[in-house]
Design an enzyme around this catalytic site. Sequence first.
Site, PDB file in Angstrom:
ATOM      1  N   ASP A  38     -13.128  14.996  -4.241  1.00 10.20           N
ATOM      2  CA  ASP A  38     -13.146  16.307  -4.888  1.00 10.20           C
ATOM      3  C   ASP A  38     -14.382  16.373  -5.771  1.00 10.20           C
ATOM      4  O   ASP A  38     -15.229  15.471  -5.726  1.00 10.20           O
ATOM      5  CB  ASP A  38     -11.862  16.492  -5.712  1.00 10.20           C
ATOM      6  CG  ASP A  38     -11.381  17.937  -5.733  1.00 10.20           C
ATOM      7  OD1 ASP A  38     -12.221  18.824  -6.038  1.00 10.20           O
ATOM      8  OD2 ASP A  38     -10.196  18.176  -5.465  1.00 10.20           O
ATOM      9  N   ASP A  54      -3.302   4.263  -2.299  1.00  7.54           N
ATOM     10  CA  ASP A  54      -4.338   4.739  -1.372  1.00  7.54           C
ATOM     11  C   ASP A  54      -4.251   6.257  -1.208  1.00  7.54           C
ATOM     12  O   ASP A  54      -3.738   6.753  -0.212  1.00  7.54           O
ATOM     13  CB  ASP A  54      -4.155   4.030  -0.024  1.00  7.54           C
ATOM     14  CG  ASP A  54      -5.264   4.350   0.961  1.00  7.54           C
ATOM     15  OD1 ASP A  54      -6.375   4.695   0.507  1.00  7.54           O
ATOM     16  OD2 ASP A  54      -5.018   4.234   2.175  1.00  7.54           O
ATOM     17  N   LYS A  82       0.851  -1.182   0.000  1.00 10.97           N
ATOM     18  CA  LYS A  82       0.000   0.000   0.000  1.00 10.97           C
ATOM     19  C   LYS A  82       0.888   1.233   0.000  1.00 10.97           C
ATOM     20  O   LYS A  82       1.741   1.408   0.877  1.00 10.97           O
ATOM     21  CB  LYS A  82      -0.917   0.040   1.231  1.00 10.97           C
ATOM     22  CG  LYS A  82      -1.974   1.144   1.136  1.00 10.97           C
ATOM     23  CD  LYS A  82      -2.477   1.575   2.504  1.00 10.97           C
ATOM     24  CE  LYS A  82      -1.532   2.594   3.130  1.00 10.97           C
ATOM     25  NZ  LYS A  82      -2.124   3.334   4.273  1.00 10.97           N
ATOM     26  N   LYS A  87      -7.111   8.250  -1.650  1.00  9.79           N
ATOM     27  CA  LYS A  87      -8.412   8.682  -1.123  1.00  9.79           C
ATOM     28  C   LYS A  87      -8.924   9.960  -1.799  1.00  9.79           C
ATOM     29  O   LYS A  87      -9.190  10.974  -1.152  1.00  9.79           O
ATOM     30  CB  LYS A  87      -8.333   8.893   0.386  1.00  9.79           C
ATOM     31  CG  LYS A  87      -7.962   7.651   1.188  1.00  9.79           C
ATOM     32  CD  LYS A  87      -7.965   7.952   2.682  1.00  9.79           C
ATOM     33  CE  LYS A  87      -7.632   6.723   3.503  1.00  9.79           C
ATOM     34  NZ  LYS A  87      -6.203   6.315   3.386  1.00  9.79           N
ATOM     35  N   THR A 108     -10.374   4.175  10.048  1.00  8.78           N
ATOM     36  CA  THR A 108     -10.273   3.356  11.255  1.00  8.78           C
ATOM     37  C   THR A 108      -9.906   4.164  12.491  1.00  8.78           C
ATOM     38  O   THR A 108     -10.003   3.667  13.603  1.00  8.78           O
ATOM     39  CB  THR A 108      -9.231   2.236  11.062  1.00  8.78           C
ATOM     40  OG1 THR A 108      -7.998   2.811  10.629  1.00  8.78           O
ATOM     41  CG2 THR A 108      -9.724   1.235  10.029  1.00  8.78           C
ATOM     42  N   ARG A 129       2.740  -1.058  10.659  1.00 14.19           N
ATOM     43  CA  ARG A 129       3.773  -1.090  11.689  1.00 14.19           C
ATOM     44  C   ARG A 129       4.103  -2.464  12.258  1.00 14.19           C
ATOM     45  O   ARG A 129       5.278  -2.717  12.591  1.00 14.19           O
ATOM     46  CB  ARG A 129       3.395  -0.100  12.803  1.00 14.19           C
ATOM     47  CG  ARG A 129       3.651   1.344  12.396  1.00 14.19           C
ATOM     48  CD  ARG A 129       2.959   2.357  13.280  1.00 14.19           C
ATOM     49  NE  ARG A 129       1.543   2.486  12.924  1.00 14.19           N
ATOM     50  CZ  ARG A 129       0.768   3.494  13.315  1.00 14.19           C
ATOM     51  NH1 ARG A 129       1.263   4.460  14.062  1.00 14.19           N
ATOM     52  NH2 ARG A 129      -0.497   3.551  12.944  1.00 14.19           N
TER      53      ARG A 129
END
Length: 240
Positions: free
Chosen positions: A70, A65, A38, A67, A127, A218
């Site tokens: 607009d 990603d 990603k 997002k 999230t 992570r």
Amino acid sequence: MNHPSSPAGRLLVALDTADRAVAEQLMREVAPYVGGFKIGKTLFTAAGPPVVAAALATGARVFLDLKFHDIPHTVAGAVAAVMQLGVHLCTVHTLGGRAMLQAAVEPLAALPPGSQRPTILGVTLLTSADQATLDEIGLAGTPEKVVLRLARLAVDCGLGGVVCSPQEVAAVRRLVPKDFVIVTPGIRLPDAIPDDQRRVLTPRAALAAGATYLVVGRPITAAADPAAAAQRIVEDLATL
């Protein structure tokens, strides 16, 4: 390249760094054990399209990603530009509404038959959001109800999938077509702290709930041995 339906193929590693050299080192280390990477706003802003090419060169799939959120014309243009990069998944915000979501899938119609078609995913609710977040911005309903409402909109507008937290995966899976893609961030190992993620689950639980792909950052990228960390997750998923 790991098959997308295999345990390894369903694991996407989030390269959340602004350092291209660090990102490319991580790619080399973990590419044999995962399905793809990603690339989000941080890395793409710092390194641009060349880092996408570097990820693809490892044989992995790329989840871009960014997002997009607009006006419809701008989002359609952005998706058309992304299609030139060869990515497999890209995101728009479902909160942009019906006209924007319909515009996001329009560029797919211009692709020649047989060409690679990226899956356009609608991001539902981040999230990091919880009930307090929804109350603050004035969205009615619980997080799950909001996610389901937005997932239904994504289906209606012709998107190929959604991004939602693992806690909503099972409910979304019951709502959407069988081949609809569900990408799930907010994945944490049982002994990990959630950091800035609020709605999280373990990899096994998210996959069992019906997720198509798991995005893990992570727990892999911050590990002393990222390749070994990725392998442990894949081995755990393989026992389902």
